[in-house]
Write a protein that holds these residues in place. Structure first.
Motif, PDB file in Angstrom:
ATOM      1  N   THR A  88      29.054 -11.457  41.572  1.00 24.39           N
ATOM      2  CA  THR A  88      28.750 -12.432  40.521  1.00 24.39           C
ATOM      3  C   THR A  88      29.219 -13.847  40.831  1.00 24.39           C
ATOM      4  N   ASP A  89      30.024 -14.033  41.845  1.00 29.70           N
ATOM      5  CA  ASP A  89      30.542 -15.361  42.172  1.00 29.70           C
ATOM      6  C   ASP A  89      29.582 -16.036  43.145  1.00 29.70           C
ATOM      7  N   PRO A  90      28.957 -17.163  42.763  1.00 32.64           N
ATOM      8  CA  PRO A  90      28.018 -17.820  43.683  1.00 32.64           C
ATOM      9  C   PRO A  90      28.681 -18.314  44.952  1.00 32.64           C
ATOM     10  N   ARG A  91      30.000 -18.553  44.920  1.00 29.96           N
ATOM     11  CA  ARG A  91      30.685 -18.960  46.154  1.00 29.96           C
ATOM     12  C   ARG A  91      30.706 -17.816  47.159  1.00 29.96           C
ATOM     13  N   ASN A  92      30.859 -16.588  46.670  1.00 30.60           N
ATOM     14  CA  ASN A  92      30.779 -15.436  47.570  1.00 30.60           C
ATOM     15  C   ASN A  92      29.372 -15.286  48.138  1.00 30.60           C
ATOM     16  N   LEU A  93      28.371 -15.489  47.306  1.00 21.86           N
ATOM     17  CA  LEU A  93      26.991 -15.420  47.791  1.00 21.86           C
ATOM     18  C   LEU A  93      26.764 -16.454  48.886  1.00 21.86           C
ATOM     19  N   GLY A  94      27.177 -17.694  48.641  1.00 19.71           N
ATOM     20  CA  GLY A  94      26.995 -18.734  49.655  1.00 19.71           C
ATOM     21  C   GLY A  94      27.740 -18.425  50.938  1.00 19.71           C
ATOM     22  N   ALA A  95      28.957 -17.878  50.822  1.00 21.42           N
ATOM     23  CA  ALA A  95      29.740 -17.541  52.013  1.00 21.42           C
ATOM     24  C   ALA A  95      29.086 -16.413  52.802  1.00 21.42           C
ATOM     25  N   VAL A  96      28.506 -15.426  52.100  1.00 25.46           N
ATOM     26  CA  VAL A  96      27.809 -14.337  52.796  1.00 25.46           C
ATOM     27  C   VAL A  96      26.577 -14.877  53.515  1.00 25.46           C
ATOM     28  N   VAL A  97      25.837 -15.756  52.868  1.00 28.62           N
ATOM     29  CA  VAL A  97      24.673 -16.373  53.521  1.00 28.62           C
ATOM     30  C   VAL A  97      25.102 -17.094  54.795  1.00 28.62           C
ATOM     31  N   ARG A  98      26.215 -17.789  54.719  1.00 31.24           N
ATOM     32  CA  ARG A  98      26.726 -18.518  55.890  1.00 31.24           C
ATOM     33  C   ARG A  98      27.104 -17.561  57.014  1.00 31.24           C
ATOM     34  N   SER A  99      27.778 -16.436  56.672  1.00 25.66           N
ATOM     35  CA  SER A  99      28.189 -15.472  57.692  1.00 25.66           C
ATOM     36  C   SER A  99      26.985 -14.769  58.311  1.00 25.66           C
ATOM     37  N   VAL A 100      26.012 -14.381  57.488  1.00 27.08           N
ATOM     38  CA  VAL A 100      24.812 -13.715  58.012  1.00 27.08           C
ATOM     39  C   VAL A 100      24.083 -14.631  58.980  1.00 27.08           C
ATOM     40  N   SER A 101      23.987 -15.903  58.632  1.00 24.06           N
ATOM     41  CA  SER A 101      23.333 -16.854  59.518  1.00 24.06           C
ATOM     42  C   SER A 101      24.128 -17.053  60.803  1.00 24.06           C
ATOM     43  N   ALA A 102      25.457 -17.095  60.696  1.00 18.42           N
ATOM     44  CA  ALA A 102      26.297 -17.348  61.863  1.00 18.42           C
ATOM     45  C   ALA A 102      26.255 -16.204  62.863  1.00 18.42           C
ATOM     46  N   PHE A 103      26.075 -14.959  62.379  1.00 19.15           N
ATOM     47  CA  PHE A 103      26.153 -13.804  63.267  1.00 19.15           C
ATOM     48  C   PHE A 103      24.792 -13.165  63.508  1.00 19.15           C
ATOM     49  N   GLY A 104      23.729 -13.945  63.379  1.00 18.68           N
ATOM     50  CA  GLY A 104      22.409 -13.496  63.804  1.00 18.68           C
ATOM     51  C   GLY A 104      21.684 -12.592  62.842  1.00 18.68           C
ATOM     52  N   GLY A 105      22.019 -12.628  61.572  1.00 17.91           N
ATOM     53  CA  GLY A 105      21.327 -11.813  60.586  1.00 17.91           C
ATOM     54  C   GLY A 105      19.962 -12.369  60.237  1.00 17.91           C
ATOM     55  N   HIS A 106      19.180 -11.557  59.508  1.00 20.09           N
ATOM     56  CA  HIS A 106      17.802 -11.945  59.185  1.00 20.09           C
ATOM     57  C   HIS A 106      17.594 -12.290  57.712  1.00 20.09           C
TER      58      HIS A 106
END
Length: 327
Positions: free
Chosen positions: A184-202
């Motif tokens: 529910t925390d949008p900061r966690n959502l943004g951080a996950v998006v950043r990590s997925v992008s950094a480590f080659g996620g789709h």
């Protein structure tokens, strides 16, 4: 009663010992009606509670007419435009590349380096810069503190879950998708998006309800990577995960009481959907039952669990490391 016999309208009631009287005494058709029970304090004119209720209703009506939330509250409609208020938040959003549509600056506002930077960043990004009267900006802010500047952000355009499968199919390596279950925390959502992008996620999948959405706060936490990585919205997360499993992806849920440790789990070659549970409750029952496996992160210290986005970053980094080693 003596003296009443000569008065106009005097009558004597049958069966009574009283003398002549005038009027009905409240017992006939024209009798006075009772006022009923005492109304609550909010409905009694002049009562302090009534004045407070009237003021709150007036403020709510004004906020509704403007189509924007009251100070400090989110709209229930996640597909509505959002207004970011305050000099620091506005500058941070512009630095992160949030796709804003307009920057409102109050006439006569005390300009400092933050407003100057906001105007420069908006101009470089082609965002409309509007100088407005302070009372107009007050109306836009809905009574919240704006410090003379506001940024209008359009609703985020979510992808379809199938789009993430297509993006994974076009990539060189196996699929890597993150799914959020009740975060529910949008900061966690943004951080996950950043990590997925950094480590080659789709991509990242979020449920349609009871979860964080891609607001300006999430954009800011993603440090602009949300502009390059798609976020999909699933009407039913459990059903979407089952469809992904049918398509050949392994569904792995992060859980402190997972069935296998991250050290023992093979993440090198299988297409993977990593499911991250909510900050407090973890994975929901149906999502846990849908997972092929639940994975725990081994802890060296006395910490029971990690923040949702931190845990996701740890596992995503390990996935990327093992896939590099397997090449």
């Amino acid at each position: 009663m003596a003296g009443n016999t000569n008065r106009r309208g005097a009558v004597r009631k049958d069966g009574t010992k009283k003398g002549m009287v005038v009027g009905s005494g409240g017992q006939r058709r024209r009798a006075l009606e009772g006022r009923g029970p005492t109304p609550p304090a909010e409905m009694r004119k002049g009562h302090p509670a009534q004045r407070r209720a009237a003021s709150a209703a007036k403020h709510a009506a004004k906020s509704g007419d403007r189509g924007r939330p009251a100070a400090g509250k989110r709209r229930h409609d996640d597909d509505a435009p959002e207004t970011v208020l305050g000099r620091n938040p506005v500058v941070e959003c512009l630095r992160a590349g949030v796709p804003a549509t307009a920057l409102h600056v109050a006439l006569g506002a005390n300009a400092d380096e933050r407003i100057s930077e906001a105007v420069q960043l908006a101009a470089d990004a082609g965002i409309a810069i509007l100088e407005v009267q302070r009372n107009d900006l007050d109306r836009i802010a809905g009574g919240a503190l704006h410090q003379g500047v506001a940024l209008q952000v359009p609703p985020y355009e979510y992808a379809h879950p199938d789009d993430l499968l297509e993006a994974a199919g076009d990539g060189a390596g196996p699929a890597l998708i993150a799914a959020l279950d009740g975060v529910t925390d949008p900061r966690n959502l943004g951080a996950v998006v950043r990590s997925v992008s950094a480590f080659g996620g789709h991509g990242v999948i979020v449920p349609q309800r009871r979860t964080a959405s891609m607001t300006a706060v999430a954009w800011r936490a993603s440090a602009g990577t949300a502009a390059r990585l798609r976020v999909a919205r699933a009407t039913n997360l459990t059903r979407t995960l089952r469809e992904y499993a049918t398509a050949g992806l392994m569904i792995a849920g992060l859980d402190a009481e997972g069935s296998v440790s991250l050290d023992e789990f093979d993440l090198a070659t299988d297409p993977l959907v990593l499911v991250i549970g909510s900050e407090g409750k973890g994975l929901s029952r149906l999502v846990r039952q849908t997972c092929d496996v639940t994975v725990s992160i081994p802890m060296a210290g006395p910490v029971e669990s990690l923040n949702a986005s931190v845990a996701a970053g740890v596992v995503l980094a390990e996935v990327a490391r093992r896939r590099r080693a397997a090449r």
